[in-house]
Scaffold this active site. Structure first.
Site, PDB file in Angstrom:
ATOM      1  CG  ASP A   8      40.758  44.886  44.005  1.00  0.00           C
ATOM      2  OD1 ASP A   8      41.277  45.905  43.486  1.00  0.00           O
ATOM      3  OD2 ASP A   8      40.649  43.802  43.398  1.00  0.00           O
ATOM      4  CD  GLU A  39      38.596  40.981  41.829  1.00  0.00           C
ATOM      5  OE1 GLU A  39      38.262  40.264  40.886  1.00  0.00           O
ATOM      6  OE2 GLU A  39      39.761  41.039  42.253  1.00  0.00           O
ATOM      7  CG  ASN A  40      38.553  40.606  45.855  1.00  0.00           C
ATOM      8  OD1 ASN A  40      39.211  41.524  45.399  1.00  0.00           O
ATOM      9  ND2 ASN A  40      38.642  39.369  45.399  1.00  0.00           N
ATOM     10  CG  ASN A  67      40.422  37.686  38.992  1.00  0.00           C
ATOM     11  OD1 ASN A  67      40.525  38.888  39.297  1.00  0.00           O
ATOM     12  ND2 ASN A  67      40.943  36.727  39.737  1.00  0.00           N
ATOM     13  CG  HIS A  68      37.912  36.941  42.661  1.00  0.00           C
ATOM     14  ND1 HIS A  68      37.944  35.576  42.854  1.00  0.00           N
ATOM     15  CD2 HIS A  68      39.175  37.380  42.890  1.00  0.00           C
ATOM     16  CE1 HIS A  68      39.173  35.207  43.188  1.00  0.00           C
ATOM     17  NE2 HIS A  68      39.947  36.282  43.209  1.00  0.00           N
ATOM     18  CG  HIS A 151      40.601  43.324  37.863  1.00  0.00           C
ATOM     19  ND1 HIS A 151      40.460  43.859  39.116  1.00  0.00           N
ATOM     20  CD2 HIS A 151      40.731  41.991  38.052  1.00  0.00           C
ATOM     21  CE1 HIS A 151      40.478  42.901  40.015  1.00  0.00           C
ATOM     22  NE2 HIS A 151      40.658  41.749  39.394  1.00  0.00           N
ATOM     23  CG  HIS A 176      44.110  41.070  39.688  1.00  0.00           C
ATOM     24  ND1 HIS A 176      43.200  40.111  40.087  1.00  0.00           N
ATOM     25  CD2 HIS A 176      45.228  40.390  39.331  1.00  0.00           C
ATOM     26  CE1 HIS A 176      43.755  38.905  39.950  1.00  0.00           C
ATOM     27  NE2 HIS A 176      44.974  39.041  39.507  1.00  0.00           N
ATOM     28  CG  HIS A 178      44.060  42.382  46.421  1.00  0.00           C
ATOM     29  ND1 HIS A 178      43.341  41.452  47.146  1.00  0.00           N
ATOM     30  CD2 HIS A 178      43.297  42.649  45.330  1.00  0.00           C
ATOM     31  CE1 HIS A 178      42.207  41.174  46.517  1.00  0.00           C
ATOM     32  NE2 HIS A 178      42.175  41.886  45.409  1.00  0.00           N
TER      33      HIS A 178
HETATM   34 FE   LIG Z   1      40.728  41.804  43.883  1.00  0.00          FE
HETATM   35 FE   LIG Z   2      41.159  40.229  40.766  1.00  0.00          FE
END
Ligand SMILES: [Fe+2]
Ligand SMILES: [Fe+2]
Length: 260
Positions: A8, A39-40, A67-68, A151, A176, A178
């Site tokens: 990520d 995603e981040n 999810n992001h 994820h 996910h 991190h």
């Molecule tokens: Fe993430």
């Molecule tokens: Fe995530």
């Protein structure tokens, strides 16, 4: 052939450490395919078209999500325009984008990248296990190199997915949480596995967010405004060497770079 998977990418400090080191990793490690979870990448929350193009221009072949993925509204159209940007395949039908990408490397090795999301302690979306079956069944048998970014929050669900896809894909790497895990291994069927690749971003933080803000949230139970942290930036990735004729992983190792 060698695959680099970057965990990520968080905010501009995460993008910067990738920009500073990717070309060197790609050449020094003879990498054929670069995949990164993004995603981040936009300040910790989602991705924008400009950031997506910036990451692809750096030499990332495929961007995965989670999810992001849809935190930024301006990305919705971009998913339709940029096939190299994935979101989890088991989101409900009709959601923008796709969870699978197929292409060939520069040396003409066909590959597929799949992005799936877990359901344990996460939004209950479609079954990632059966979605994986459907996607793998849709692939031409000549596509041997098959990479899965799973994820998910729960280590148990991630380990289970590794065993479920053991022998059917080249690698199952988790994202996910991190936090990088030390369970880097090759499963019995030749599938490279690690529960979580870890974040490429600021570790002087609580999983990327300013630690004072998150401590305040835990101590007060009050809502807070999240802000990305900036210090102790690290790049976390795995490098997988795979047999392109069988798709089996030959080796996997973690590759970490510590920035400022
Ligand atoms: Fe993430
Ligand atoms: Fe995530």
């Amino acid at each position: 052939m060698k695959i680099l998977f970057i965990g990520d990418i968080y905010g501009h400090v995460g993008r910067r450490i990738v920009a500073d080191h990717l070309a060197d990793i790609r050449s020094s490690q003879a990498i054929d395919l670069v995949i990164a979870n993004a995603e981040n990448s936009a300040g910790g929350f989602g991705i924008t078209p400009m950031i997506g193009e910036e990451l692809i221009a750096l030499g990332i072949d495929v961007l995965t999500g989670g999810n992001h993925s849809f935190d930024k509204k301006e990305s919705y159209d971009y998913y339709a325009r940029q096939p190299r940007l994935l979101r989890p395949a088991n989101f409900p039908d009709g959601v923008p984008g796709s969870g699978i990408y197929q292409n060939q490397t520069a040396s003409q090795v066909p590959y597929a990248v799949l992005n799936l999301q877990g359901r344990t302690h996460m939004t209950p979306i479609d079954d990632p296990f059966r979605k994986a079956d459907a996607l793998l069944n849709s692939l031409d048998p000549s596509v041997k190199i098959r990479f899965v970014d799973f994820h998910a929050e729960a280590t148990s669900e991630k380990v289970a997915m590794g065993w479920y896809l053991n022998g059917r894909v080249t690698a199952v790497i988790g994202t996910h949480t991190h936090v990088p895990t030390a369970d880097t291994r090759i499963l019995s069927g030749g599938t490279a596995y690690q529960t979580d690749a870890g974040m490429t971003g600021p570790y002087d933080s609580v999983i990327g967010v300013d630690r004072d803000i998150i401590l305040h949230r835990f101590l007060s139970a009050m809502p807070v405004r999240m802000e990305a942290a900036k210090a102790m930036v690290e790049l976390h990735s795995v490098i997988i060497d795979a047999d392109q004729t069988t798709g089996r992983a030959l080796s996997i190792r973690r590759h970490t770079i510590c920035g400022e």
